[in-house]
Design a protein around this motif. Structure first.
Motif, PDB file in Angstrom:
ATOM      1  N   PHE A  33       0.807  -1.211   0.000  1.00  0.00           N
ATOM      2  CA  PHE A  33       0.000   0.000   0.000  1.00  0.00           C
ATOM      3  C   PHE A  33       0.849   1.274   0.000  1.00  0.00           C
ATOM      4  O   PHE A  33       0.673   2.153  -0.850  1.00  0.00           O
ATOM      5  N   LEU A  34       1.767   1.379   0.958  1.00  0.00           N
ATOM      6  CA  LEU A  34       2.580   2.594   1.043  1.00  0.00           C
ATOM      7  C   LEU A  34       3.450   2.774  -0.198  1.00  0.00           C
ATOM      8  O   LEU A  34       3.620   3.886  -0.691  1.00  0.00           O
ATOM      9  N   GLY A  35       3.989   1.646  -0.708  1.00  0.00           N
ATOM     10  CA  GLY A  35       4.809   1.724  -1.910  1.00  0.00           C
ATOM     11  C   GLY A  35       4.016   2.171  -3.125  1.00  0.00           C
ATOM     12  O   GLY A  35       4.568   2.785  -4.037  1.00  0.00           O
ATOM     13  N   ASN A  36       2.716   1.887  -3.131  1.00  0.00           N
ATOM     14  CA  ASN A  36       1.871   2.235  -4.263  1.00  0.00           C
ATOM     15  C   ASN A  36       1.550   3.726  -4.308  1.00  0.00           C
ATOM     16  O   ASN A  36       1.431   4.309  -5.388  1.00  0.00           O
ATOM     17  N   ILE A  37       1.413   4.353  -3.142  1.00  0.00           N
ATOM     18  CA  ILE A  37       1.033   5.768  -3.127  1.00  0.00           C
ATOM     19  C   ILE A  37       2.211   6.717  -2.914  1.00  0.00           C
ATOM     20  O   ILE A  37       2.120   7.906  -3.225  1.00  0.00           O
ATOM     21  N   SER A  38       3.331   6.199  -2.403  1.00  0.00           N
ATOM     22  CA  SER A  38       4.479   7.066  -2.098  1.00  0.00           C
ATOM     23  C   SER A  38       5.014   7.830  -3.307  1.00  0.00           C
ATOM     24  O   SER A  38       5.292   9.039  -3.208  1.00  0.00           O
ATOM     25  N   PRO A  39       5.196   7.171  -4.485  1.00  0.00           N
ATOM     26  CA  PRO A  39       5.715   7.924  -5.632  1.00  0.00           C
ATOM     27  C   PRO A  39       4.852   9.133  -5.995  1.00  0.00           C
ATOM     28  O   PRO A  39       5.368  10.210  -6.304  1.00  0.00           O
ATOM     29  N   LEU A  40       3.522   8.961  -5.949  1.00  0.00           N
ATOM     30  CA  LEU A  40       2.631  10.075  -6.275  1.00  0.00           C
ATOM     31  C   LEU A  40       2.717  11.184  -5.229  1.00  0.00           C
ATOM     32  O   LEU A  40       2.700  12.369  -5.569  1.00  0.00           O
ATOM     33  N   ILE A  41       2.811  10.801  -3.966  1.00  0.00           N
ATOM     34  CA  ILE A  41       2.938  11.806  -2.900  1.00  0.00           C
ATOM     35  C   ILE A  41       4.194  12.644  -3.110  1.00  0.00           C
ATOM     36  O   ILE A  41       4.183  13.869  -2.968  1.00  0.00           O
TER      37      ILE A  41
END
Length: 444
Positions: A33-41
């Protein structure tokens, strides 16, 4: 009956009871989950994008990851590997995305991602003639380098997240250590508790973090319950410089996907991947990136942390992973559910990540030593790991070379390891023992 269910989760096909499948599927979502949204953040913060657009893109990222994972599990035509591969937004594109976004804007980044996805699909159709570039010694080294490159990521999670103001604080180390202990205890049991050990550890760590006052639920309260993913939240722009830069990175992510697919087969199925599986996984990678661009999301790729999870649990059943993909889709329609996971302290995931990432390394070593190493193979291993992983840990050594060289090779030891292993495998002369080994592998 229980024994049959237990056997089914270790097989690709077969329906598992939902009460057993859902926890094991959600376990995969917690891992990525965190890896999926971190790049966009990271990219949204750098480009100072509005909070509303940022939340829309994060929501879209969950939806796209769910769609791409379902296609890997249940292929459409040749697109998809029919393997338990979990897809998500790739962090490998962050460096290139930063440069393109800063120079040409987010629209140019999405346009380049769209073209890059098409390019990767074209590469996928040529996997068979390129197969000689990927013998077991090369794919094993890619798996090993993936594990080695992820270990610092796991430790950063363990300490609370790279760049966090309280990085390394005792409470983060306590939570991460507690997660590891719970996982180790759960692994001593049999059946469901053993298989869901990662999930149990993460849930226990999350509860401890809440008790320690480490979780701020403001974002969860403010998020809406229902919202539909938004198509084309950002318009496309096509810039040739951006397209070329992204095209090079899509070659790199193709290599990583081949490594992940090999890792799944080696660690979960105890075999090498077939041409059809390699081709399907790469095609799904490209297709997922095309869909991602249409929803304003960075390129999608196979997630190595989930390869580690498969290696730890040996759970490869596609129905089980499908329940996780459906959960991703639900997150794409329910921002409040997404927010509940996004506020989880990174140290909670860190305890599990250290184990999962290290198991990828172990899987690669097992694959490499499945057959006795010849003197030639030993030389390939030594140079590929020595230079590839070494440069990945000391990227400044390439700082004086052109920027594109640094962006591709200095930030990713996986690519350098692959290039060196491939070149040496093609140019080093083969002795009788090497040819005998090739014959044995082809007979198997």
């Amino acid at each position: 009956m229980e024994e049959n269910n237990k056997d089914t989760i270790y097989q690709l096909d077969g329906t598992v009871p939902l009460k057993k499948a859902i926890p094991l599927g959600i376990q995969h979502i917690l891992a990525m989950f965190l890896g999926n949204i971190s790049p966009l953040i990271i990219i949204c913060g750098m480009l100072q994008m509005s909070g509303a657009l940022k939340m829309t893109l994060i929501q879209n990222a969950m939806f796209v990851a769910g769609v791409a994972t379902l296609i890997q599990l249940y292929p459409i035509w040749k697109v998809g590997a029919r393997l338990p591969i979990v897809m998500g937004t790739s962090s490998g594109f962050i460096g290139t995305a930063k440069a393109i976004g800063a120079s040409f804007g987010y629209g140019a980044l999405m346009g380049a991602s769209f073209i890059g996805g098409i390019f990767e699909m074209v590469l996928g159709f040529f996997i068979k003639p390129l197969r000689k570039l990927f013998p077991p010694v090369v794919t094993s080294l890619v798996i090993i380098s993936i594990g080695l490159s992820l270990l610092p990521v796991g430790i950063n999670y363990f300490g609370g997240g790279s760049g966090a103001a309280d990085f390394g604080a005792p409470n983060h180390l306590l939570v991460g250590t507690f997660v590891i202990i719970v996982i180790l205890v759960a692994k001593q049991f049999k059946g469901t508790i053993n298989n869901a050990s990662i999930l149990i550890g993460i849930v226990a760590g999350y509860l401890l973090a809440i008790c320690l006052g480490m979780v701020d639920f403001t974002q969860v309260k403010e998020a809406s319950w229902i919202a539909f993913p938004q198509l084309m939240p950002v318009g496309f722009e096509f810039n040739m410089q951006a397209i070329i830069a992204m095209g090079i990175m899509f070659v790199a992510t193709t290599v990583e996907t081949i490594g992940d697919t090999s890792g799944i087969c080696n660690g979960g199925l105890n075999r090498e991947p077939s041409i059809r599986e390699l081709q399907g996984s790469v095609l799904a990678d490209g297709f997922g990136s095309i869909v991602g661009a249409l929803f304003g999301v960075l390129p999608n790729t196979s997630f190595s942390q989930n390869v580690g999870l498969v290696t730890v649990t040996k759970v490869v059943n596609r129905f089980v992973i499908m329940t996780g993909a459906v959960f991703l889709l639900l997150c794409g329609f329910c921002p409040k559910l997404s927010a509940l996971f996004s506020v989880m302290p990174q140290s909670v995931l860190g305890g599990a990540a250290v184990i999962m990432f290290a198991m990828i390394l172990v899987s690669g070593i097992q694959s490499l030593t499945r057959q006795p190493l010849t003197e030639r193979d030993g030389l390939i291993v030594a140079l590929a790991i020595g230079i590839g992983v070494g440069i990945g840990n000391v990227p400044a050594v390439l700082a004086q070379l052109p920027e594109w060289v640094s962006n591709i090779f200095a930030q990713n030891g996986i690519i350098m390891t692959f290039v060196i292993a491939t070149v040496l495998n093609l140019i080093l002369p083969k002795r009788a023992e090497d040819k005998a080994k090739e014959v044995q592998l082809s007979e198997e």
